[in-house]
Design a protein around this motif. Sequence first.
Motif, PDB file in Angstrom:
ATOM      1  N   VAL A  80       7.158   1.787 -12.539  1.00 27.01           N
ATOM      2  CA  VAL A  80       7.267   3.102 -11.903  1.00 27.01           C
ATOM      3  C   VAL A  80       6.266   4.076 -12.529  1.00 27.01           C
ATOM      4  O   VAL A  80       5.594   4.841 -11.826  1.00 27.01           O
ATOM      5  N   ALA A  81       6.157   4.040 -13.852  1.00 27.22           N
ATOM      6  CA  ALA A  81       5.209   4.933 -14.532  1.00 27.22           C
ATOM      7  C   ALA A  81       3.776   4.659 -14.081  1.00 27.22           C
ATOM      8  O   ALA A  81       2.989   5.592 -13.866  1.00 27.22           O
ATOM      9  N   ALA A  82       3.432   3.381 -13.922  1.00 24.75           N
ATOM     10  CA  ALA A  82       2.077   3.036 -13.474  1.00 24.75           C
ATOM     11  C   ALA A  82       1.846   3.489 -12.035  1.00 24.75           C
ATOM     12  O   ALA A  82       0.755   3.961 -11.686  1.00 24.75           O
ATOM     13  N   GLN A  83       2.872   3.357 -11.190  1.00 24.84           N
ATOM     14  CA  GLN A  83       2.740   3.797  -9.799  1.00 24.84           C
ATOM     15  C   GLN A  83       2.606   5.314  -9.727  1.00 24.84           C
ATOM     16  O   GLN A  83       1.801   5.845  -8.946  1.00 24.84           O
ATOM     17  N   ILE A  84       3.364   6.021 -10.549  1.00 23.49           N
ATOM     18  CA  ILE A  84       3.260   7.482 -10.578  1.00 23.49           C
ATOM     19  C   ILE A  84       1.876   7.908 -11.046  1.00 23.49           C
ATOM     20  O   ILE A  84       1.269   8.831 -10.485  1.00 23.49           O
ATOM     21  N   GLU A  85       1.354   7.237 -12.060  1.00 23.16           N
ATOM     22  CA  GLU A  85       0.018   7.568 -12.558  1.00 23.16           C
ATOM     23  C   GLU A  85      -1.025   7.388 -11.458  1.00 23.16           C
ATOM     24  O   GLU A  85      -1.917   8.233 -11.280  1.00 23.16           O
ATOM     25  N   LEU A  86      -0.913   6.307 -10.699  1.00 28.01           N
ATOM     26  CA  LEU A  86      -1.848   6.085  -9.594  1.00 28.01           C
ATOM     27  C   LEU A  86      -1.676   7.156  -8.521  1.00 28.01           C
ATOM     28  O   LEU A  86      -2.663   7.731  -8.033  1.00 28.01           O
ATOM     29  N   ASN A  87      -0.428   7.434  -8.149  1.00 28.53           N
ATOM     30  CA  ASN A  87      -0.176   8.434  -7.109  1.00 28.53           C
ATOM     31  C   ASN A  87      -0.660   9.819  -7.527  1.00 28.53           C
ATOM     32  O   ASN A  87      -1.234  10.563  -6.720  1.00 28.53           O
ATOM     33  N   GLU A  88      -0.418  10.173  -8.784  1.00 28.37           N
ATOM     34  CA  GLU A  88      -0.845  11.485  -9.264  1.00 28.37           C
ATOM     35  C   GLU A  88      -2.369  11.585  -9.279  1.00 28.37           C
ATOM     36  O   GLU A  88      -2.940  12.630  -8.964  1.00 28.37           O
ATOM     37  N   PHE A  89      -3.026  10.502  -9.653  1.00 35.50           N
ATOM     38  CA  PHE A  89      -4.488  10.502  -9.635  1.00 35.50           C
ATOM     39  C   PHE A  89      -5.008  10.693  -8.215  1.00 35.50           C
ATOM     40  O   PHE A  89      -5.941  11.469  -7.974  1.00 35.50           O
ATOM     41  N   LEU A  90      -4.376  10.001  -7.263  1.00 34.58           N
ATOM     42  CA  LEU A  90      -4.820  10.120  -5.875  1.00 34.58           C
ATOM     43  C   LEU A  90      -4.597  11.531  -5.341  1.00 34.58           C
ATOM     44  O   LEU A  90      -5.459  12.091  -4.661  1.00 34.58           O
ATOM     45  N   SER A  91      -3.458  12.123  -5.646  1.00 33.71           N
ATOM     46  CA  SER A  91      -3.151  13.437  -5.081  1.00 33.71           C
ATOM     47  C   SER A  91      -3.894  14.560  -5.798  1.00 33.71           C
ATOM     48  O   SER A  91      -4.394  15.493  -5.160  1.00 33.71           O
ATOM     49  N   ARG A  92      -3.993  14.477  -7.122  1.00 34.70           N
ATOM     50  CA  ARG A  92      -4.571  15.587  -7.878  1.00 34.70           C
ATOM     51  C   ARG A  92      -6.079  15.483  -8.053  1.00 34.70           C
ATOM     52  O   ARG A  92      -6.744  16.498  -8.268  1.00 34.70           O
ATOM     53  N   SER A  93      -6.602  14.276  -7.977  1.00 35.59           N
ATOM     54  CA  SER A  93      -8.045  14.108  -8.163  1.00 35.59           C
ATOM     55  C   SER A  93      -8.731  13.702  -6.863  1.00 35.59           C
ATOM     56  O   SER A  93      -9.578  14.425  -6.346  1.00 35.59           O
ATOM     57  N   VAL A  94      -8.345  12.550  -6.318  1.00 39.59           N
ATOM     58  CA  VAL A  94      -9.035  12.048  -5.127  1.00 39.59           C
ATOM     59  C   VAL A  94      -8.820  12.977  -3.938  1.00 39.59           C
ATOM     60  O   VAL A  94      -9.778  13.406  -3.277  1.00 39.59           O
ATOM     61  N   ASP A  95      -7.561  13.306  -3.637  1.00 40.55           N
ATOM     62  CA  ASP A  95      -7.302  14.164  -2.480  1.00 40.55           C
ATOM     63  C   ASP A  95      -7.850  15.574  -2.692  1.00 40.55           C
ATOM     64  O   ASP A  95      -8.309  16.217  -1.740  1.00 40.55           O
ATOM     65  N   ALA A  96      -7.792  16.057  -3.926  1.00 36.54           N
ATOM     66  CA  ALA A  96      -8.376  17.376  -4.208  1.00 36.54           C
ATOM     67  C   ALA A  96      -9.878  17.348  -3.946  1.00 36.54           C
ATOM     68  O   ALA A  96     -10.442  18.272  -3.350  1.00 36.54           O
ATOM     69  N   TYR A  97     -10.542  16.294  -4.386  1.00 38.01           N
ATOM     70  CA  TYR A  97     -11.976  16.166  -4.153  1.00 38.01           C
ATOM     71  C   TYR A  97     -12.287  16.059  -2.659  1.00 38.01           C
ATOM     72  O   TYR A  97     -13.256  16.650  -2.166  1.00 38.01           O
ATOM     73  N   CYS A  98     -11.448  15.331  -1.946  1.00 36.37           N
ATOM     74  CA  CYS A  98     -11.730  15.066  -0.531  1.00 36.37           C
ATOM     75  C   CYS A  98     -11.416  16.248   0.379  1.00 36.37           C
ATOM     76  O   CYS A  98     -12.122  16.468   1.369  1.00 36.37           O
ATOM     77  N   PHE A  99     -10.375  17.009   0.064  1.00 39.20           N
ATOM     78  CA  PHE A  99      -9.878  17.963   1.056  1.00 39.20           C
ATOM     79  C   PHE A  99      -9.748  19.406   0.574  1.00 39.20           C
ATOM     80  O   PHE A  99      -9.564  20.292   1.404  1.00 39.20           O
ATOM     81  N   ASP A 100      -9.806  19.655  -0.709  1.00 38.51           N
ATOM     82  CA  ASP A 100      -9.578  21.017  -1.207  1.00 38.51           C
ATOM     83  C   ASP A 100     -10.920  21.713  -1.405  1.00 38.51           C
ATOM     84  O   ASP A 100     -11.632  21.464  -2.380  1.00 38.51           O
ATOM     85  N   ASP A 101     -11.250  22.618  -0.485  1.00 42.09           N
ATOM     86  CA  ASP A 101     -12.530  23.322  -0.572  1.00 42.09           C
ATOM     87  C   ASP A 101     -12.485  24.517  -1.518  1.00 42.09           C
ATOM     88  O   ASP A 101     -13.503  25.187  -1.707  1.00 42.09           O
TER      89      ASP A 101
END
Length: 590
Positions: free
Chosen positions: A282-303
């Motif tokens: 669960v901790a590893a899945q949360i780490e992946l999800n948090e990276f996607l939402s806070r880093s990848v999605d921020a880079y992709c969609f947050d202007d």
Amino acid sequence: MPDDAGDPIAQPARLGASAGHSPDYFDRLYRRLVGEGGEPHDARRVVLEAYLDGKPSATQRHKPTRADRDRCFWSSAFLGQCGSGDWSTEPGILALTRYLSQSEVLVDGLVAYLARSTPKALVVAMRRARLVRSPGSPQVDALRAARKLDPLVDEACRIHDVLVGAHREREVELARWQGPLENLSAFELLLLASLYAYERLVPHKMTGQPAVAEGGGRVDTHWDAINDLLIWKLKTTPRATLRLADEAMGRSLKRYLSPLLFPAPGQSLELLTQLDAFARLVAAQIELNEFLSRSVDAYCFDDSVRFVLVDDYQPHLEEIDTAASTKWFRDGKKLERLPGYWLHRAFYEFAAPDLAFVRIGRPENESENTLAYIRALATRFRLREVYGVGDLVTNATGESANMFQALLYLELTARFFMLDFIVPFVEGAEQSGDWVVSLRRLALGGLLNGEQNRFPLTWSSRSAKIDRTTGWTVTSEQPTGSARMAAAILDFWTYDMLSEADRLQRDEPGLAPRLIERPYLKFGPQLVQLPWVAGYQDNDMAAINNLRRLAARRGEAAAETRRIDGHLAKLLHRRGFSVVLNWMAAGRPA
């Protein structure tokens, strides 16, 4: 080629007719619009929007897929009419995003041309396409080949490579902890998840917070992680394990629940080892999800932010639009307050003379039933006024269910699990100081009190569930309730594990329900429920997502959209606007 086009785009080889449509569909549309007197730049915008709107349309003989439409558009001679100014518009950037997201057709020279003529638009499209999730795409190779043509493109490629590397590291860590649990069935995974939830996601004091919240974490991120792990299991588990027979269920319970609830001398420590592995997973899945939402999605969609590389390898977020960030948080606060508004409306509705003195259920349950009724009213207000939902909705089997009764059914389910499972557990944990002791007492108490299932995870047959909940469908017309309506409502809230596994294992497109959206998990003849989900879930959002996300293609959806338009038109008319419903500009492709 328009004057602002720069270098010409080499046209791809003709791919032939696509799903019954010539690749020149868009070129013909453009020439028709110009021939009718339209300005060329306006005509190009209309054609780009037609592609984004899903044109060419389906016919009786041909139903083009998204890939067919991509081939049709990106093989069209129309591309030669577009210049950098067209690609820099919002429709142009969205079209480029679609292009970079697909790999069916490659337009020779397009990426290089854009890197030279409109690099900013190319970088935005590159971000929006979430190429970090598709590092092996041929479009990524084209971007790398063009990176030296402009500093913006080069920087975007470097950030992309850093994010891809960080993403890969987290995927490797997740796979590492999936290994010890790869042979578990989906049901066994949920058994471990339930024990994990009672330990960390449910409070151990009546006025306290769950362990994860006390540690600074968020319960919803853990729910999301567990949901992702369930989907992982559905993708990989043998289909036979998703039809729960009594014998197989008994073996799983004996191995993954009994050692904790009913300990016996000489039992192995396997369950504790598995629980520890599950917590790490669960901790590893949360780490992946948090990276996607806070880093990848921020880079992709947050202007409102931009990424810069520190020492050429460490991505760092910089805020560049404070006003946009402030608005984002302010809008979030507004959303947090919306449920209170609808609940306020529901209280006023319930206070009306025809409802205020109505007895709801047995006297000992009346206060809780009343609260469930008011909550269901609040959700009905929201569904009706914002989403245009009518009195009846259709479930996956084609049966119609009364919308308000379906909402009340879900609210009564939530109150049942809260009062009969969560509250006794929390009280017991507070008194004993040990969550395991409290869980044991809850389970034993249920067995001693008429063999009731008070385990961390419950199950029953569909027919038994219908029998027990028919009373929740009582109306003035059906004073004893309706078994048929109970069945239709139950199916409306059911998540079929076998059907979803079939879709996932065939790699078919589609949306997977979340645990908090459809709380009845169907494993063949058995319906499984998670008290720690059902007791806490946001039933308002569960209803909205069921209707507008998962079942957007229901037969009622078109009527709902018309109701939304009509309601909005009335509100605008009251404020002095002149409104014409269903108006379409002349010249738009049908």
